[in-house]
Enzyme design. Sequence first.
Site, PDB file in Angstrom:
ATOM      1  N   LYS A 198      -6.876   3.256  -3.229  1.00  0.00           N
ATOM      2  CA  LYS A 198      -7.176   3.089  -2.059  1.00  0.00           C
ATOM      3  C   LYS A 198      -7.564   4.528  -1.521  1.00  0.00           C
ATOM      4  O   LYS A 198      -7.000   5.573  -1.875  1.00  0.00           O
ATOM      5  CB  LYS A 198      -6.066   2.418  -1.155  1.00  0.00           C
ATOM      6  CG  LYS A 198      -6.480   2.561   0.248  1.00  0.00           C
ATOM      7  CD  LYS A 198      -5.333   1.578   1.056  1.00  0.00           C
ATOM      8  CE  LYS A 198      -5.486   1.676   2.781  1.00  0.00           C
ATOM      9  NZ  LYS A 198      -4.246   1.112   3.272  1.00  0.00           N
ATOM     10  N   LYS A 240     -10.029   0.165  -2.692  1.00  0.00           N
ATOM     11  CA  LYS A 240     -10.203  -0.258  -1.092  1.00  0.00           C
ATOM     12  C   LYS A 240     -10.490   0.888  -0.381  1.00  0.00           C
ATOM     13  O   LYS A 240      -9.517   2.059  -0.269  1.00  0.00           O
ATOM     14  CB  LYS A 240      -8.829  -0.620  -0.652  1.00  0.00           C
ATOM     15  CG  LYS A 240      -8.694  -0.880   0.572  1.00  0.00           C
ATOM     16  CD  LYS A 240      -7.141  -1.739   0.977  1.00  0.00           C
ATOM     17  CE  LYS A 240      -7.252  -1.600   2.410  1.00  0.00           C
ATOM     18  NZ  LYS A 240      -5.803  -1.997   2.896  1.00  0.00           N
ATOM     19  N   ASP A 277       0.742  -1.255   0.040  1.00  0.00           N
ATOM     20  CA  ASP A 277       0.281  -0.091   0.031  1.00  0.00           C
ATOM     21  C   ASP A 277       0.883   1.165  -0.126  1.00  0.00           C
ATOM     22  O   ASP A 277       1.451   1.538   0.997  1.00  0.00           O
ATOM     23  CB  ASP A 277      -0.970   0.058   1.228  1.00  0.00           C
ATOM     24  CG  ASP A 277      -1.861  -1.038   1.111  1.00  0.00           C
ATOM     25  OD1 ASP A 277      -1.901  -2.050   0.535  1.00  0.00           O
ATOM     26  OD2 ASP A 277      -3.298  -0.911   1.761  1.00  0.00           O
TER      27      ASP A 277
END
Lengths: 281, 309
Positions: free
Chosen positions: B209, B245, B146
């Site tokens: 995300k 996400k 991430d």
Amino acid sequence: MSRLAVRKTYKLFIGGAFPRSESGRSFVVTDAKGGFVANAARASRKDARDAVVAARKAFPGWSGATAYNRGQILYRVAEMLEGRRAQFAEELGTGKKAALEAVDATVDRLVWYAGWSDKITAVLGTANPVAGPYFNLSSPEPTGVVAIAAPDDPLLGLVSVVAPAVVTGNTCVVIASQRSPLAAITLAEVLATSDLPGGVVNVLTGHQRELAPSLAGHMDVNALDLTGVADAELAVECEQAAAANLKRVLRPAPEDWTADPGTRRMAALLETKTVWHPLGV
Amino acid sequence: MTTSLADVASSGATLRAFLHGLPGVDRVGADQRAAMLSTRSIKTTAKARAIDLAISMVDLTTLEGADTPGKVRAMCAKALRPGEDAPQVAAVCVYPDLVAVAAEAVAGSGVKVASVATAFPSGRSSLEVKVADTALAVAAGADEIDMVIDRGAFLSGDLMKVHDEIVAVKAACGAAHLKVILETGELASYDNVRRASWLAMLAGADFIKTSTGKVSPAATLPVTLIMLEAVRDFRERTGRQVGVKPAGGIRTTKDAIKHLVLVNETCGDDWLSPDWFRLGASSLLNDLLMQRQKLATGRYAGPDYFTLD
């Protein structure tokens, strides 16, 4: 000149706010002769759940407050109630003299319980004699969130079950008397303006049959006071549901609300913590 | 649009022209659509399925300065077996130095190990450090990375820098999946969210995300909606599917189900799987498990009966 009547909307009291029932339902409250008095919010199981969430959230702060502070706040509630004597007397709807007496008795009851806040530990706590070089101390601790089915005595009975629960540091969710719920909501207005932190007392009006079993089965409720449950079958059902997480249960029993209450109710909603402490040399 | 997507990123000017050529977001419309979809009532068996699906989409996360190997192991144990016959979560998400611990704890289970990297959460470091951070996390066993974008560069208009960083980090990921954190709470407008989404996808992101969870507001429904629209449109343009996400601020089952409704209504079934939609959360899992128990037993569950984490 005549004024338009300004009628009060009776709502619920959850987390220090006055929301309507999430379900949007209401029910009619009647006087002794069956005449219309007002519409009250009819709480749903979801409202009960929200009330438990609010009570749980308020618990650390309230149980962590000093006993002295809790006593002060309860005394403040009594003060505010005293200021609204006339309003309550009118709302109780009984004869004027009887109503005023009931309000006075309620104020006295609050003051009485307020005084207990910093004394109950001395009465219920002990220093236990043990065979070893230790101090062994037992002290009462609040149980947690208490669900209360309030009795039909609309003010004195209500305060007589709520005050002993909260004075020791518990927070509570009260199902007001189904027959006469209005005084409970007016009492909530008093609580909301008495420095009582939001969520310590949450008041639901509605059908006891609908609300009590869901609170009895709720795993985040630690004690159940069934004083106001008149239906024996419902009381048994609630007590069975309460067994799932071993809630403390106060069974319904006939009560004389004018009598000296004693410490029984406070004691019933306390747990005992015992600590062993090594003696210093 | 005149440029084909292949050479959009060939220079700062074309990239800028492309991203600023994207249609603007109707702010009121997006807010209203998200609000309208969040009123959907999902009950009984549909709710039970939604809860299990949401559990299987959770990236169980701990990103605290006080994280210890013990805490990570405890979280991994919970990820593997969240509750009585509840499905496994999708992944655990930790800081790079704890990847090895997490990888050992979930080895062979199918639960992925995700690691934040690239000077998370601010992203304020040199590219060398970011790439090394990523490479070390991958070497330690991370299946997913991430990364955070450089919001400073994005907001000052240096889109090429943001793009090239993502490309460089993607290269350092090797086989690991790359999730690109846009930190939408710092992007100031929905238009920027849309641009950043496309930018990340053009640069090769496998997932986009919303947030780090360290900035408020984090994942809001309208922002997730805009990102879902972006991945849907991106697949139509290029044929490549990118996951989404939302992370941060999703705490209740109700929030999670609202997000699932949003996915279903925006992108359809294709995205309703842990491969393409994740929920970054820590406290959400307990609420999902509590709701699951309520459905199974009929009584409201209490936090006393679930782990403290």
